[in-house]
Design a protein around this motif. Structure first.
Motif, PDB file in Angstrom:
ATOM      1  N   ASP A 297       0.854  -1.239   0.217  1.00  0.00           N
ATOM      2  CA  ASP A 297      -0.228  -0.242   0.129  1.00  0.00           C
ATOM      3  C   ASP A 297       1.520   1.553  -0.357  1.00  0.00           C
ATOM      4  OD1 ASP A 297      -1.866  -1.558   0.203  1.00  0.00           O
ATOM      5  OD2 ASP A 297      -2.709  -1.208   2.586  1.00  0.00           O
ATOM      6  N   THR A 298       0.544   2.494  -0.814  1.00  0.00           N
ATOM      7  CA  THR A 298       1.440   3.546  -0.750  1.00  0.00           C
ATOM      8  C   THR A 298       0.111   4.229   0.627  1.00  0.00           C
ATOM      9  OG1 THR A 298       0.044   4.159  -2.271  1.00  0.00           O
ATOM     10  CG2 THR A 298       2.099   3.149  -3.129  1.00  0.00           C
ATOM     11  N   THR A 299       1.363   5.141   0.933  1.00  0.00           N
ATOM     12  CA  THR A 299       0.392   5.878   2.019  1.00  0.00           C
ATOM     13  C   THR A 299      -0.463   7.393   1.286  1.00  0.00           C
ATOM     14  OG1 THR A 299       2.577   7.751   2.101  1.00  0.00           O
ATOM     15  CG2 THR A 299       2.611   5.780   3.146  1.00  0.00           C
ATOM     16  N   ASP A 300      -0.526   7.563   0.160  1.00  0.00           N
ATOM     17  CA  ASP A 300      -1.285   8.889  -0.135  1.00  0.00           C
ATOM     18  C   ASP A 300      -2.434   7.836  -0.748  1.00  0.00           C
ATOM     19  OD1 ASP A 300      -0.136   6.843  -2.831  1.00  0.00           O
ATOM     20  OD2 ASP A 300       0.186   8.775  -3.473  1.00  0.00           O
ATOM     21  N   LYS A 301      -2.718   7.049  -0.812  1.00  0.00           N
ATOM     22  CA  LYS A 301      -4.072   6.144  -1.234  1.00  0.00           C
ATOM     23  C   LYS A 301      -4.889   5.299   0.642  1.00  0.00           C
ATOM     24  CE  LYS A 301      -4.356   7.512  -5.339  1.00  0.00           C
ATOM     25  NZ  LYS A 301      -5.217   8.033  -6.424  1.00  0.00           N
ATOM     26  N   ALA A 302      -6.080   5.296  -0.305  1.00  0.00           N
ATOM     27  CA  ALA A 302      -6.641   4.725   0.824  1.00  0.00           C
ATOM     28  C   ALA A 302      -5.852   3.297   1.403  1.00  0.00           C
ATOM     29  CB  ALA A 302      -8.294   3.974   0.659  1.00  0.00           C
ATOM     30  N   LYS A 303      -6.345   2.515   2.157  1.00  0.00           N
ATOM     31  CA  LYS A 303      -5.629   1.548   2.843  1.00  0.00           C
ATOM     32  C   LYS A 303      -5.959  -0.342   1.407  1.00  0.00           C
ATOM     33  CE  LYS A 303      -5.157  -1.455   7.468  1.00  0.00           C
ATOM     34  NZ  LYS A 303      -5.375  -1.480   7.566  1.00  0.00           N
ATOM     35  N   GLY A 304      -5.131  -0.505   2.076  1.00  0.00           N
ATOM     36  CA  GLY A 304      -5.174  -1.772   0.860  1.00  0.00           C
ATOM     37  C   GLY A 304      -5.618  -1.262  -0.891  1.00  0.00           C
ATOM     38  N   ASN A 305      -4.714  -0.871  -1.376  1.00  0.00           N
ATOM     39  CA  ASN A 305      -4.571  -0.151  -2.189  1.00  0.00           C
ATOM     40  C   ASN A 305      -3.610  -0.973  -3.782  1.00  0.00           C
ATOM     41  OD1 ASN A 305      -2.181   1.684  -2.669  1.00  0.00           O
ATOM     42  ND2 ASN A 305      -2.688   2.913  -0.941  1.00  0.00           N
ATOM     43  N   ARG A 306      -2.810  -0.663  -2.963  1.00  0.00           N
ATOM     44  CA  ARG A 306      -1.621  -2.014  -3.255  1.00  0.00           C
ATOM     45  C   ARG A 306      -1.403  -1.302  -4.558  1.00  0.00           C
ATOM     46  NH1 ARG A 306      -1.393  -7.432  -2.672  1.00  0.00           N
ATOM     47  NH2 ARG A 306      -2.074  -8.368  -4.964  1.00  0.00           N
ATOM     48  N   ASN A 307      -0.954  -0.316  -4.210  1.00  0.00           N
ATOM     49  CA  ASN A 307      -0.381   0.437  -5.942  1.00  0.00           C
ATOM     50  C   ASN A 307       1.326   0.764  -5.510  1.00  0.00           C
ATOM     51  OD1 ASN A 307      -2.323   2.057  -6.893  1.00  0.00           O
ATOM     52  ND2 ASN A 307      -3.120   3.315  -5.683  1.00  0.00           N
ATOM     53  N   GLY A 308       1.629  -0.247  -4.734  1.00  0.00           N
ATOM     54  CA  GLY A 308       2.979   0.260  -5.081  1.00  0.00           C
ATOM     55  C   GLY A 308       3.740  -1.291  -5.376  1.00  0.00           C
ATOM     56  N   TRP A 309       4.277  -1.388  -6.048  1.00  0.00           N
ATOM     57  CA  TRP A 309       5.154  -2.741  -6.336  1.00  0.00           C
ATOM     58  C   TRP A 309       6.591  -2.709  -6.027  1.00  0.00           C
ATOM     59  CZ3 TRP A 309       8.465  -2.789 -10.397  1.00  0.00           C
ATOM     60  CH2 TRP A 309       7.831  -2.283 -11.085  1.00  0.00           C
ATOM     61  N   TYR A 310       6.765  -4.240  -5.821  1.00  0.00           N
ATOM     62  CA  TYR A 310       8.974  -4.537  -6.058  1.00  0.00           C
ATOM     63  C   TYR A 310       9.276  -5.261  -5.987  1.00  0.00           C
ATOM     64  CZ  TYR A 310       9.047  -6.926  -1.356  1.00  0.00           C
ATOM     65  OH  TYR A 310       8.701  -7.719  -0.474  1.00  0.00           O
ATOM     66  N   VAL A 311      10.403  -5.868  -7.006  1.00  0.00           N
ATOM     67  CA  VAL A 311      10.956  -6.955  -6.875  1.00  0.00           C
ATOM     68  C   VAL A 311      12.653  -6.995  -7.345  1.00  0.00           C
ATOM     69  CG1 VAL A 311      10.769  -6.458  -9.662  1.00  0.00           C
ATOM     70  CG2 VAL A 311      10.857  -8.964  -8.399  1.00  0.00           C
ATOM     71  N   CYS A 312      13.075  -7.791  -6.193  1.00  0.00           N
ATOM     72  CA  CYS A 312      14.511  -8.650  -6.330  1.00  0.00           C
ATOM     73  C   CYS A 312      14.676  -9.079  -7.372  1.00  0.00           C
ATOM     74  CB  CYS A 312      15.061  -8.617  -4.958  1.00  0.00           C
ATOM     75  SG  CYS A 312      14.271  -7.264  -4.123  1.00  0.00           S
ATOM     76  N   PRO A 313      15.226  -8.637  -8.840  1.00  0.00           N
ATOM     77  CA  PRO A 313      15.935 -10.018 -10.073  1.00  0.00           C
ATOM     78  C   PRO A 313      16.866 -10.620  -8.612  1.00  0.00           C
ATOM     79  CG  PRO A 313      15.958  -7.839 -10.368  1.00  0.00           C
ATOM     80  CD  PRO A 313      14.874  -7.640  -9.346  1.00  0.00           C
ATOM     81  N   SER A 314      17.815 -10.160  -8.227  1.00  0.00           N
ATOM     82  CA  SER A 314      18.893 -10.464  -8.300  1.00  0.00           C
ATOM     83  C   SER A 314      19.430  -9.972  -6.445  1.00  0.00           C
ATOM     84  CB  SER A 314      20.039 -10.296  -8.857  1.00  0.00           C
ATOM     85  OG  SER A 314      20.543  -8.863  -8.641  1.00  0.00           O
ATOM     86  N   LEU A 315      20.211 -10.644  -5.411  1.00  0.00           N
ATOM     87  CA  LEU A 315      20.431 -10.186  -4.130  1.00  0.00           C
ATOM     88  C   LEU A 315      20.738  -8.478  -4.161  1.00  0.00           C
ATOM     89  CD1 LEU A 315      21.333 -13.648  -2.287  1.00  0.00           C
ATOM     90  CD2 LEU A 315      18.828 -11.924  -2.901  1.00  0.00           C
TER      91      LEU A 315
END
Ligand SMILES: [Zn+2]
Length: 316
Positions: A59-77
């Motif tokens: 969740d990002t802080t600028d939208k309602a709870k549960g928005n799941r607008n943020g994402w990340y992925v670590c393709p390597s360490l």
């Protein structure tokens, strides 16, 4: 949308952007730490970070709870990519501070994977919402003609159904029920969560055998036009959806069926979105635009439904 390239990443570092600048000055011992620091700059804290190569949402802080607008992925360490769907932003962080070309390539692939996953989730949600819409529609009764919204607008239900106090407007895509617009007694309108929206439309009247079809924004406007003119009226729901709906309708209807855009005249709104978007939609398919004609001294009405109601009230 452009994925971050090695060049862009380096440019970001040169500009000394908070995140990249920090990672340039500092060697992180883990990618979790580097990403955690970067996200903290956006107010996202306390997130359990998994450097497992999978796409994770938060969740990002600028939208309602549960928005799941943020994402990340670590393709390597050593590399992490993160971004925000609602802003289109995308950034890369590394443990070492300098992103090498291999890391940038990994980041690009990871971002593409994140996008594909988001699209798949969106499609899955649309299927779920369509099922809900069909369930609601099947279990709802006919709309009460004395529903406050219909009474206020002086309109017949025209096949709408009702669930509790909500009027249900069925919304279609390619002839299939995919969503429902709920109209509340106070006139607030809301489609079901997560349903397909672009190109989706309602309908007052029947398209079969019609030689002329109108497209309007709201259901009430469509109903008022149908009552006044007697031709089927497609409900695009909002100005931005006029063009997608017009394009789909033009594809689906035989060439000899005339389509007319029935515009709202948002004469009190900056840029008059109703008329502007109706003209653009008409231009896109070579259709005509029908504008509402207001009473000379009227300072209130903006659409056909208003005008019809205004005349009824004046003639009392
Ligand atoms: Zn008026």
């Amino acid at each position: 949308m452009a994925a971050i390239t090695a060049k862009e990443t380096r440019r970001g570092e040169r500009r000394g952007h908070g995140i990249n600048h920090k990672s340039e000055c500092r060697q992180y011992t883990s990618i979790e730490q580097a990403l955690g620091d970067a996200l903290a700059a956006y107010g996202v804290t306390g997130l359990a970070i998994y450097a497992d190569g999978a796409v994770h949402r938060f969740d990002t802080t600028d939208k309602a709870k549960g928005n799941r607008n943020g994402w990340y992925v670590c393709p390597s360490l050593e590399v992490a990519v993160y971004g925000f769907w609602h802003t289109g932003e995308q950034h890369t962080v590394t443990t070492g501070g300098k992103a090498d070309p291999a890391a940038a390539a990994e980041a690009r692939l990871a971002a593409q994977r994140a996008r594909e996953q988001r699209d798949a989730e969106r499609r899955a949600q649309q299927v779920k919402t369509a099922e809900q819409a069909r369930r609601w529609w099947a279990t709802a009764g006919a709309a009460d003609p004395s529903h406050p919204y219909l009474t206020k607008k002086r309109l017949a239900p025209h096949g709408l159904r009702q669930r509790d106090t909500m009027l249900l407007v069925p919304l279609f895509y390619d002839g299939e029920l995919v969503n429902i617009e709920r109209i509340y007694p106070d006139g607030a309108k809301k489609a079901l969560f997560g349903g397909r929206a672009k190109g989706v439309a309602g309908l007052v009247g029947k398209l079969v055998d019609a030689d002329r079809v109108l497209i309007a924004e709201g259901w009430a406007t469509a109903a008022a036009l149908y009552e006044a003119i007697g031709v089927p009226v497609v409900v695009a729901r909002n100005a931005d959806n006029l063009e997608p709906v017009a394009r789909r309708l033009r594809q689906r209807l035989p060439d000899n069926v005339a389509i007319t855009l029935a515009a709202d005249d948002d004469r009190f709104t900056d840029g008059n979105p109703g008329t502007t978007k109706a003209r653009l939609a008409a231009l896109a398919i070579g259709a005509k635009v029908l504008m509402p004609t207001f009473c000379a001294d009227c300072q209130r009405c903006t659409d056909f439904a208003d005008v019809v109601l205004c005349r009824k009230e004046r003639s009392l």
